[in-house]
Write a protein that holds these residues in place. Structure first.
Motif, PDB file in Angstrom:
ATOM      1  N   SER A  50      -5.245   3.603   9.094  1.00 30.64           N
ATOM      2  CA  SER A  50      -6.569   3.306   9.638  1.00 30.64           C
ATOM      3  C   SER A  50      -7.004   1.903   9.232  1.00 30.64           C
ATOM      4  N   VAL A  51      -7.978   1.400   9.956  1.00 27.77           N
ATOM      5  CA  VAL A  51      -8.549   0.088   9.634  1.00 27.77           C
ATOM      6  C   VAL A  51      -9.159   0.180   8.241  1.00 27.77           C
ATOM      7  N   GLY A  52      -8.887  -0.821   7.422  1.00 30.33           N
ATOM      8  CA  GLY A  52      -9.331  -0.805   6.031  1.00 30.33           C
ATOM      9  C   GLY A  52      -8.253  -0.308   5.090  1.00 30.33           C
ATOM     10  N   GLY A  53      -7.150   0.208   5.654  1.00 33.85           N
ATOM     11  CA  GLY A  53      -6.046   0.691   4.828  1.00 33.85           C
ATOM     12  C   GLY A  53      -5.393  -0.453   4.060  1.00 33.85           C
ATOM     13  N   GLU A  54      -4.635  -0.083   3.061  1.00 24.98           N
ATOM     14  CA  GLU A  54      -4.028  -1.079   2.180  1.00 24.98           C
ATOM     15  C   GLU A  54      -2.728  -1.641   2.747  1.00 24.98           C
ATOM     16  N   VAL A  55      -2.455  -2.879   2.378  1.00 25.23           N
ATOM     17  CA  VAL A  55      -1.166  -3.525   2.598  1.00 25.23           C
ATOM     18  C   VAL A  55      -0.635  -3.807   1.197  1.00 25.23           C
ATOM     19  N   ARG A  56       0.538  -3.258   0.883  1.00 26.56           N
ATOM     20  CA  ARG A  56       1.075  -3.357  -0.479  1.00 26.56           C
ATOM     21  C   ARG A  56       2.412  -4.079  -0.498  1.00 26.56           C
ATOM     22  N   LEU A  57       2.622  -4.770  -1.602  1.00 26.26           N
ATOM     23  CA  LEU A  57       3.887  -5.437  -1.887  1.00 26.26           C
ATOM     24  C   LEU A  57       4.266  -5.028  -3.296  1.00 26.26           C
ATOM     25  N   ALA A  58       5.410  -4.378  -3.471  1.00 27.99           N
ATOM     26  CA  ALA A  58       5.857  -3.869  -4.765  1.00 27.99           C
ATOM     27  C   ALA A  58       4.814  -2.931  -5.385  1.00 27.99           C
ATOM     28  N   GLY A  59       4.112  -2.181  -4.540  1.00 26.68           N
ATOM     29  CA  GLY A  59       3.130  -1.219  -5.011  1.00 26.68           C
ATOM     30  C   GLY A  59       1.766  -1.793  -5.337  1.00 26.68           C
ATOM     31  N   ILE A  60       1.588  -3.089  -5.171  1.00 31.25           N
ATOM     32  CA  ILE A  60       0.324  -3.747  -5.495  1.00 31.25           C
ATOM     33  C   ILE A  60      -0.367  -4.137  -4.198  1.00 31.25           C
ATOM     34  N   GLN A  61      -1.661  -3.857  -4.119  1.00 36.27           N
ATOM     35  CA  GLN A  61      -2.387  -4.202  -2.903  1.00 36.27           C
ATOM     36  C   GLN A  61      -2.510  -5.714  -2.791  1.00 36.27           C
ATOM     37  N   VAL A  62      -2.001  -6.248  -1.660  1.00 39.74           N
ATOM     38  CA  VAL A  62      -2.066  -7.685  -1.402  1.00 39.74           C
ATOM     39  C   VAL A  62      -2.791  -7.979  -0.098  1.00 39.74           C
ATOM     40  N   GLY A  63      -3.263  -6.929   0.560  1.00 38.20           N
ATOM     41  CA  GLY A  63      -3.945  -7.131   1.824  1.00 38.20           C
ATOM     42  C   GLY A  63      -4.576  -5.858   2.326  1.00 38.20           C
ATOM     43  N   SER A  64      -5.121  -5.945   3.534  1.00 36.34           N
ATOM     44  CA  SER A  64      -5.727  -4.769   4.154  1.00 36.34           C
ATOM     45  C   SER A  64      -5.543  -4.828   5.666  1.00 36.34           C
ATOM     46  N   VAL A  65      -5.590  -3.648   6.280  1.00 33.73           N
ATOM     47  CA  VAL A  65      -5.475  -3.530   7.727  1.00 33.73           C
ATOM     48  C   VAL A  65      -6.822  -3.906   8.328  1.00 33.73           C
ATOM     49  N   THR A  66      -6.810  -4.863   9.244  1.00 34.97           N
ATOM     50  CA  THR A  66      -8.067  -5.332   9.835  1.00 34.97           C
ATOM     51  C   THR A  66      -8.280  -4.844  11.261  1.00 34.97           C
ATOM     52  N   GLY A  67      -7.236  -4.320  11.891  1.00 36.10           N
ATOM     53  CA  GLY A  67      -7.407  -3.833  13.257  1.00 36.10           C
ATOM     54  C   GLY A  67      -6.158  -3.173  13.792  1.00 36.10           C
ATOM     55  N   GLN A  68      -6.347  -2.403  14.856  1.00 33.44           N
ATOM     56  CA  GLN A  68      -5.240  -1.758  15.559  1.00 33.44           C
ATOM     57  C   GLN A  68      -5.536  -1.819  17.050  1.00 33.44           C
ATOM     58  N   ARG A  69      -4.492  -2.022  17.829  1.00 33.71           N
ATOM     59  CA  ARG A  69      -4.662  -2.027  19.281  1.00 33.71           C
ATOM     60  C   ARG A  69      -3.350  -1.626  19.921  1.00 33.71           C
ATOM     61  N   LEU A  70      -3.416  -1.269  21.179  1.00 30.61           N
ATOM     62  CA  LEU A  70      -2.241  -0.877  21.929  1.00 30.61           C
ATOM     63  C   LEU A  70      -1.803  -2.040  22.807  1.00 30.61           C
ATOM     64  N   ASP A  71      -0.525  -2.406  22.710  1.00 28.46           N
ATOM     65  CA  ASP A  71       0.024  -3.454  23.568  1.00 28.46           C
ATOM     66  C   ASP A  71       0.219  -2.851  24.957  1.00 28.46           C
ATOM     67  N   PRO A  72      -0.469  -3.382  25.990  1.00 25.64           N
ATOM     68  CA  PRO A  72      -0.379  -2.779  27.320  1.00 25.64           C
ATOM     69  C   PRO A  72       0.983  -2.948  27.983  1.00 25.64           C
ATOM     70  N   ASP A  73       1.796  -3.877  27.515  1.00 25.19           N
ATOM     71  CA  ASP A  73       3.116  -4.094  28.119  1.00 25.19           C
ATOM     72  C   ASP A  73       4.190  -3.199  27.507  1.00 25.19           C
ATOM     73  N   THR A  74       4.201  -3.081  26.175  1.00 26.87           N
ATOM     74  CA  THR A  74       5.244  -2.314  25.497  1.00 26.87           C
ATOM     75  C   THR A  74       4.780  -0.929  25.065  1.00 26.87           C
ATOM     76  N   PHE A  75       3.482  -0.674  25.122  1.00 23.34           N
ATOM     77  CA  PHE A  75       2.877   0.584  24.671  1.00 23.34           C
ATOM     78  C   PHE A  75       3.139   0.839  23.191  1.00 23.34           C
ATOM     79  N   GLU A  76       3.277  -0.213  22.436  1.00 22.45           N
ATOM     80  CA  GLU A  76       3.419  -0.100  20.985  1.00 22.45           C
ATOM     81  C   GLU A  76       2.070  -0.343  20.328  1.00 22.45           C
ATOM     82  N   ALA A  77       1.916   0.204  19.138  1.00 22.37           N
ATOM     83  CA  ALA A  77       0.708  -0.024  18.360  1.00 22.37           C
ATOM     84  C   ALA A  77       0.857  -1.345  17.611  1.00 22.37           C
TER      85      ALA A  77
END
Length: 153
Positions: A50-77
């Motif tokens: 979900s938006v606000g989720g953690e981004v981790r490197l070696a188990g340490i939070q180094v970032g966060s999820v800022t958004g999600q969207r669907l690619d209309p061409d590939t239908f990937e998230a």
């Protein structure tokens, strides 16, 4: 109405303890999004990320999820994330969606590569590993268990 003063004092004490707990929880929990440079990654499924989720490197939070969207061409998230400016990642870094235990949420796990070139802001992570749910894992185990032994077909 004739109220017992002890009830009033106890009610005030409960409210005071609740307020102290709320202040403690908001000051110790790191609930804000990490400010840094933006990156993007595409997945076929993201599970409970979900938006606000953690981004981790070696188990340490180094970032966060800022958004999600669907690619209309590939239908990937497509997942947008922000990574700390102090963390420079090689261009062959992999992103995987991992689960924080059976009852925990999902997060993005970064696995740095060995390239000498570093990702620029707003870059797309080309190497991703999709979310694999517990149901998917159980299905694979059942499939493997029902295969005939030694069937080299």
């Amino acid at each position: 109405m004739n109220r017992n003063p002890l009830e009033t004092i106890m009610g005030a004490l409960v409210l005071l303890v609740a307020a102290v707990f709320l202040v403690f929880a908001t000051t110790t929990a790191d609930l804000r999004q990490v400010q840094g440079y933006p990156l993007h990654a595409s997945f076929t499924k993201v599970g409970g990320l979900s938006v606000g989720g953690e981004v981790r490197l070696a188990g340490i939070q180094v970032g966060s999820v800022t958004g999600q969207r669907l690619d209309p061409d590939t239908f990937e998230a497509v997942v947008d994330m922000s990574v700390l400016d102090s963390v420079r990642l090689p261009t062959d870094t992999r992103a995987a969606i991992a689960s924080d235990g059976l009852l925990g949420g999902s997060y993005i796990k970064l696995i740095p590569g060995s390239s000498d070139d570093m990702l620029e802001p707003d870059a797309e992570l080309a190497r991703t590993e999709n979310y694999q749910s517990l149901e998917d894992l159980v299905g694979e185990i059942i499939f493997l268990a029902t295969q005939p032994a030694g069937g080299g077909g």
